[in-house]
Scaffold this motif. Sequence first.
Motif, PDB file in Angstrom:
ATOM      1  N   ASN A 192      43.745  45.830  44.891  1.00  0.00           N
ATOM      2  CA  ASN A 192      43.406  45.944  43.480  1.00  0.00           C
ATOM      3  C   ASN A 192      44.655  46.413  42.717  1.00  0.00           C
ATOM      4  O   ASN A 192      45.130  47.533  42.937  1.00  0.00           O
ATOM      5  N   PRO A 193      45.211  45.613  41.788  1.00  0.00           N
ATOM      6  CA  PRO A 193      46.522  45.897  41.202  1.00  0.00           C
ATOM      7  C   PRO A 193      46.489  46.894  40.054  1.00  0.00           C
ATOM      8  O   PRO A 193      47.082  46.675  38.990  1.00  0.00           O
ATOM      9  N   VAL A 194      45.819  47.999  40.235  1.00  0.00           N
ATOM     10  CA  VAL A 194      45.733  49.024  39.192  1.00  0.00           C
ATOM     11  C   VAL A 194      46.108  50.373  39.804  1.00  0.00           C
ATOM     12  O   VAL A 194      46.361  50.482  40.999  1.00  0.00           O
ATOM     13  N   GLY A 195      46.141  51.406  38.977  1.00  0.00           N
ATOM     14  CA  GLY A 195      46.451  52.741  39.468  1.00  0.00           C
ATOM     15  C   GLY A 195      47.861  52.820  40.028  1.00  0.00           C
ATOM     16  O   GLY A 195      48.797  52.206  39.499  1.00  0.00           O
ATOM     17  N   GLU A 196      48.019  53.574  41.112  1.00  0.00           N
ATOM     18  CA  GLU A 196      49.335  53.741  41.727  1.00  0.00           C
ATOM     19  C   GLU A 196      49.895  52.419  42.231  1.00  0.00           C
ATOM     20  O   GLU A 196      51.096  52.145  42.103  1.00  0.00           O
ATOM     21  N   TYR A 197      49.020  51.593  42.806  1.00  0.00           N
ATOM     22  CA  TYR A 197      49.466  50.285  43.279  1.00  0.00           C
ATOM     23  C   TYR A 197      49.949  49.430  42.111  1.00  0.00           C
ATOM     24  O   TYR A 197      50.958  48.723  42.199  1.00  0.00           O
ATOM     25  N   GLY A 198      49.270  49.517  40.994  1.00  0.00           N
ATOM     26  CA  GLY A 198      49.697  48.779  39.805  1.00  0.00           C
ATOM     27  C   GLY A 198      51.052  49.245  39.313  1.00  0.00           C
ATOM     28  O   GLY A 198      51.868  48.435  38.830  1.00  0.00           O
ATOM     29  N   THR A 199      51.319  50.551  39.442  1.00  0.00           N
ATOM     30  CA  THR A 199      52.631  51.077  39.049  1.00  0.00           C
ATOM     31  C   THR A 199      53.736  50.491  39.916  1.00  0.00           C
ATOM     32  O   THR A 199      54.796  50.094  39.424  1.00  0.00           O
TER      33      THR A 199
ATOM     34  N   GLN B 161      41.351  39.358  39.778  1.00  0.00           N
ATOM     35  CA  GLN B 161      42.445  40.256  40.107  1.00  0.00           C
ATOM     36  C   GLN B 161      43.539  40.194  39.041  1.00  0.00           C
ATOM     37  O   GLN B 161      44.078  41.216  38.626  1.00  0.00           O
TER      38      GLN B 161
ATOM     39  N   ALA C 169      42.625  42.076  35.930  1.00  0.00           N
ATOM     40  CA  ALA C 169      42.676  43.524  36.064  1.00  0.00           C
ATOM     41  C   ALA C 169      44.025  44.090  35.638  1.00  0.00           C
ATOM     42  O   ALA C 169      44.113  45.244  35.210  1.00  0.00           O
ATOM     43  N   ASN C 170      45.082  43.272  35.740  1.00  0.00           N
ATOM     44  CA  ASN C 170      46.417  43.718  35.325  1.00  0.00           C
ATOM     45  C   ASN C 170      47.225  42.497  34.883  1.00  0.00           C
ATOM     46  O   ASN C 170      48.128  42.033  35.585  1.00  0.00           O
TER      47      ASN C 170
ATOM     48  N   ASP D 182      35.235  50.030  46.729  1.00  0.00           N
ATOM     49  CA  ASP D 182      35.383  48.688  46.172  1.00  0.00           C
ATOM     50  C   ASP D 182      34.872  47.608  47.104  1.00  0.00           C
ATOM     51  O   ASP D 182      34.745  46.450  46.702  1.00  0.00           O
TER      52      ASP D 182
END
Length: 235
Positions: A112-119, A137, A140-141, A179
């Motif tokens: 999931n490309p959000v949160g810390e992973y998105g950063t 997906q 989401a970002n 998730d």
Amino acid sequence: MVVPPWLSVPPPGYGGLETLVAGLVDALVERGHAVTLFGAGTGHGTSADFVSTCDELQYERMGESLPELAHLAHVDRLIGPADFDLVHDHSTIGPLVAGRRRVPTVATVHGNPVGEYGTVLGNTDRGVGLVAISHAQRRANPGLPWAGTVHNAMPLRDVPRKRAPGTGPVLWLARFSPDKGPDVAIAACRAAGLPFTLAGKCNEPAERRYLEQVVRPLLGDDVTLVLNADREAAW
């Protein structure tokens, strides 16, 4: 083809990413491409050439950053434009370091490309193409440097199928994470009156907490719990 150092390809049990990569590798070889698979351990089950960066699979350290970084550092030393036309990276940290490579890289985003992973993904070099596994997906970002969407696939010959509608049990095979919705699956099967088997990966601290705090209170006689099952046990 670069995979994380946690599991073999294909995996003996849990390992959605590794299962998908195994099918992709074999399909590419079947179409005449020369494929080299970079992973860990001493064996694999694909038709690609295999290069290991570490004799031992790092499954027990899954979720730590250093094993994956060391693996990618070895990979980068072995990849050069004289030998490879394209790198397809499936690791978590790979997109962040891929800009240093002299070979073009596309990286499939499996989480999931959000949160810390998105950063992390947001700091990807713009020369690295990110591949989404679904349109949801990407939504989401949407600001990430997406190169395209390729839905997950796997050979149907590897999936046992019934020719007629069944009466259960229903199998859930995933990691214990909100998730992945094991709580929703339990409720759905209970409402449908179907026996249910939860065969989940549960070796990381967050997975253990979720299992104990959320999933176990929902269990009953109609739910069978199998932890860290191999493929034979799960089926």
